[in-house]
Design a protein around this motif. Sequence first.
Motif, short mmCIF file in Angstrom:
data_model
loop_
_atom_site.label_atom_id
_atom_site.label_comp_id
_atom_site.label_asym_id
_atom_site.label_seq_id
_atom_site.Cartn_x
_atom_site.Cartn_y
_atom_site.Cartn_z
N THR A 198 7.03 -23.51 16.64
CA THR A 198 7.87 -22.90 15.60
C THR A 198 7.50 -21.45 15.32
OG1 THR A 198 6.41 -23.74 13.86
CG2 THR A 198 8.29 -25.10 14.47
N GLY A 199 6.55 -20.91 16.06
CA GLY A 199 6.13 -19.53 15.83
C GLY A 199 4.66 -19.36 16.15
N ALA A 200 3.84 -19.25 15.11
CA ALA A 200 2.40 -19.09 15.29
C ALA A 200 1.70 -19.53 14.02
CB ALA A 200 2.04 -17.65 15.63
N THR A 201 0.46 -19.99 14.17
CA THR A 201 -0.37 -20.40 13.04
C THR A 201 -1.46 -19.36 12.80
OG1 THR A 201 0.01 -22.74 13.51
CG2 THR A 201 -1.88 -22.20 12.13
N ASN A 211 8.87 -16.19 1.95
CA ASN A 211 8.00 -15.59 2.96
C ASN A 211 8.15 -16.34 4.28
OD1 ASN A 211 6.92 -13.71 1.19
ND2 ASN A 211 5.26 -15.05 0.56
N GLN A 212 8.30 -15.58 5.34
CA GLN A 212 8.44 -16.19 6.66
C GLN A 212 7.71 -15.35 7.69
OE1 GLN A 212 12.21 -18.10 8.09
NE2 GLN A 212 12.24 -16.44 9.59
N SER A 213 7.01 -16.01 8.60
CA SER A 213 6.28 -15.32 9.66
C SER A 213 7.25 -14.63 10.61
CB SER A 213 5.41 -16.31 10.42
OG SER A 213 4.93 -15.73 11.61
N VAL A 214 6.89 -13.43 11.05
CA VAL A 214 7.72 -12.73 12.02
C VAL A 214 7.79 -13.51 13.33
CG1 VAL A 214 5.82 -11.33 12.95
CG2 VAL A 214 8.17 -10.47 13.07
N PHE A 215 6.76 -14.29 13.62
CA PHE A 215 6.76 -15.09 14.85
C PHE A 215 7.77 -16.23 14.74
CE2 PHE A 215 2.36 -13.43 14.41
CZ PHE A 215 2.43 -12.52 15.44
N THR A 216 7.95 -16.76 13.53
CA THR A 216 8.98 -17.78 13.31
C THR A 216 10.37 -17.16 13.49
OG1 THR A 216 7.57 -19.02 11.80
CG2 THR A 216 9.93 -19.40 11.64
N THR A 217 10.54 -15.96 12.97
CA THR A 217 11.83 -15.27 13.12
C THR A 217 12.18 -15.07 14.59
OG1 THR A 217 11.61 -14.11 10.99
CG2 THR A 217 13.07 -13.13 12.62
N ILE A 218 11.20 -14.64 15.39
CA ILE A 218 11.47 -14.39 16.81
C ILE A 218 11.73 -15.70 17.54
CG2 ILE A 218 10.53 -13.44 18.95
CD1 ILE A 218 8.85 -11.53 17.23
N GLU A 225 -7.06 -4.89 7.96
CA GLU A 225 -5.89 -5.46 7.30
C GLU A 225 -5.81 -6.95 7.64
OE1 GLU A 225 -3.87 -4.16 5.14
OE2 GLU A 225 -4.61 -2.10 5.27
N SER A 226 -5.31 -7.72 6.70
CA SER A 226 -5.14 -9.16 6.93
C SER A 226 -3.90 -9.40 7.78
CB SER A 226 -5.01 -9.88 5.59
OG SER A 226 -4.47 -11.16 5.75
N GLY A 227 -4.04 -10.24 8.80
CA GLY A 227 -2.90 -10.58 9.63
C GLY A 227 -1.82 -11.29 8.85
N SER A 228 -2.23 -12.02 7.82
CA SER A 228 -1.26 -12.71 6.98
C SER A 228 -0.35 -11.71 6.27
CB SER A 228 -1.99 -13.59 5.95
OG SER A 228 -1.09 -14.19 5.07
N ALA A 229 -0.96 -10.63 5.74
CA ALA A 229 -0.17 -9.63 5.02
C ALA A 229 0.77 -8.87 5.93
CB ALA A 229 -1.11 -8.65 4.30
N ILE A 230 0.40 -8.72 7.21
CA ILE A 230 1.21 -7.94 8.15
C ILE A 230 2.32 -8.78 8.77
CG2 ILE A 230 1.18 -6.62 10.29
CD1 ILE A 230 -1.71 -5.90 9.65
N PHE A 231 1.97 -9.99 9.23
CA PHE A 231 2.89 -10.77 10.05
C PHE A 231 3.46 -12.01 9.36
CE2 PHE A 231 -0.18 -8.70 12.91
CZ PHE A 231 0.67 -8.00 13.73
N GLU A 232 2.84 -12.46 8.26
CA GLU A 232 3.24 -13.73 7.68
C GLU A 232 4.12 -13.58 6.43
OE1 GLU A 232 1.08 -17.29 8.07
OE2 GLU A 232 1.95 -16.66 9.98
N ASN A 272 13.04 -6.40 7.54
CA ASN A 272 12.01 -6.56 6.51
C ASN A 272 10.62 -6.55 7.11
OD1 ASN A 272 14.08 -6.81 4.66
ND2 ASN A 272 14.03 -9.05 4.60
N ALA A 273 10.48 -7.18 8.30
CA ALA A 273 9.18 -7.20 8.97
C ALA A 273 8.75 -5.79 9.36
CB ALA A 273 9.23 -8.09 10.20
N LEU A 274 9.70 -5.00 9.89
CA LEU A 274 9.38 -3.63 10.27
C LEU A 274 9.03 -2.79 9.04
CD1 LEU A 274 9.18 -1.39 12.36
CD2 LEU A 274 11.66 -1.06 12.16
N ASP A 275 9.79 -2.95 7.96
CA ASP A 275 9.50 -2.22 6.72
C ASP A 275 8.09 -2.57 6.22
OD1 ASP A 275 11.96 -1.05 6.79
OD2 ASP A 275 12.88 -2.39 5.32
N ASN A 276 7.72 -3.83 6.34
CA ASN A 276 6.41 -4.26 5.88
C ASN A 276 5.31 -3.62 6.73
OD1 ASN A 276 4.74 -6.20 4.20
ND2 ASN A 276 4.16 -6.87 6.25
N VAL A 277 5.49 -3.60 8.05
CA VAL A 277 4.50 -2.98 8.93
C VAL A 277 4.38 -1.48 8.64
CG1 VAL A 277 4.01 -2.36 11.33
CG2 VAL A 277 4.69 -4.68 10.76
#
Length: 409
Positions: free
Chosen positions: A153-156, A290-297, A178-185, A330-335
Amino acid sequence: MTLRLSTASIYATGTSQINTLQSQIAKTQMQLSTNKRVLTAADDPIASARALEVTQSQSMNTQFGTNRSAARASLSLVDKTLQDVSAQMTDIQSLIVTAGNGGYTQSDREALATELEGRLKDMLGLANTADGTGGYLFSGYKSTTQPFTQTTTGATYQGDQGQRSLQVGSTRKMPISESGSAIFETIKTGNGKFQALQGDANTGSGIVSPGSVVDSSKLTGDNYAINFTKTGTPAVTTYTVVDTSKNPTVNVLEDQPYTAGASITFDGMSLDIKGEPADGDTFSVKPSENQSVFTTITDLIQTLRMPADGSTGKAELANRLAEAGSNMKNALDNVLTVQASVGAREKELDYLDSTGDDLNIQYQSTLEDLTGLDMVKAISLFSQQQTTLQAAQVSFKTMSGLSLFNYIS
């Protein structure tokens, strides 16, 4: 009264005086060679104590400079990685736009899905970037734990929300990771405030827009359903907006005439629906999550591989692509927001370096004032001490040579 001096007394006194003068000239010589006035604490106890304090402060300032170098290296790596991440996200947004081409066949979309699978692996690789010291950039305090593992479903995420920090100034402790959760999750879905989705059982060709907030003070945070009905001959399409969070449910708007592309506004939100919704079709409106960018892809890849036959299939494809587009934006804006924060910290390090250099100059000047040597005065004193020692040596030689036996023939 006659004062008598023994020969032993003359020798002892003379030797003591010469030793004292030699000690004084040796000290002055040491001061000249080290360019320091205070050689031991006994020379000037107050200046020595103050100099020790200043030296300690100078050492701490030097260590802060070393820490800033380490912090800059870590932040530079984070910044470079986020640049690569944003470039990947921009490319994925372009692929979403390309996938919406009405002339594309199923095989064309399959090719895009295959390309996206590669993009997903590239993104995971960037999220799992190593920091060069045996750890990972985006795993929080769990620096030796790989942040992300791919799933169906994406990544854990296996790290934590921590940010490693370094003391880069006397009063400044700076995050260097930086926390990966804050960037990608923690990516908001929809437009960031709410998301509008088509119903799974829709049979019409209605396409819903992401919508926008027109009055934030009226937002309720509730879930809504927009239900379509067709009645009469010729058929007239109307819609009803229902607040499904209420028990019992409440009709916010009821039996409103539907016009394709016209704004549907309620409770501070506005959106529009194009196309021809069928009788019984429904669209949901709910707060962003909140949704992971990996789930979106991953969802996007599945969307590209599903059949898009007829007006209903094309409408579903368009709705899902629009949803993916909003989520990727939204993911790009966050990054970009995180990247701006990293850049601000890098710039702050430049200012702290400048301040640290100024402090070092100030400390060095203070030490010079406390323990430094007046070279002209010291050379003059050294010359005077040389003359005094030479005179003492000559006089001692003369005194020690006086004897009655020198005058007996």
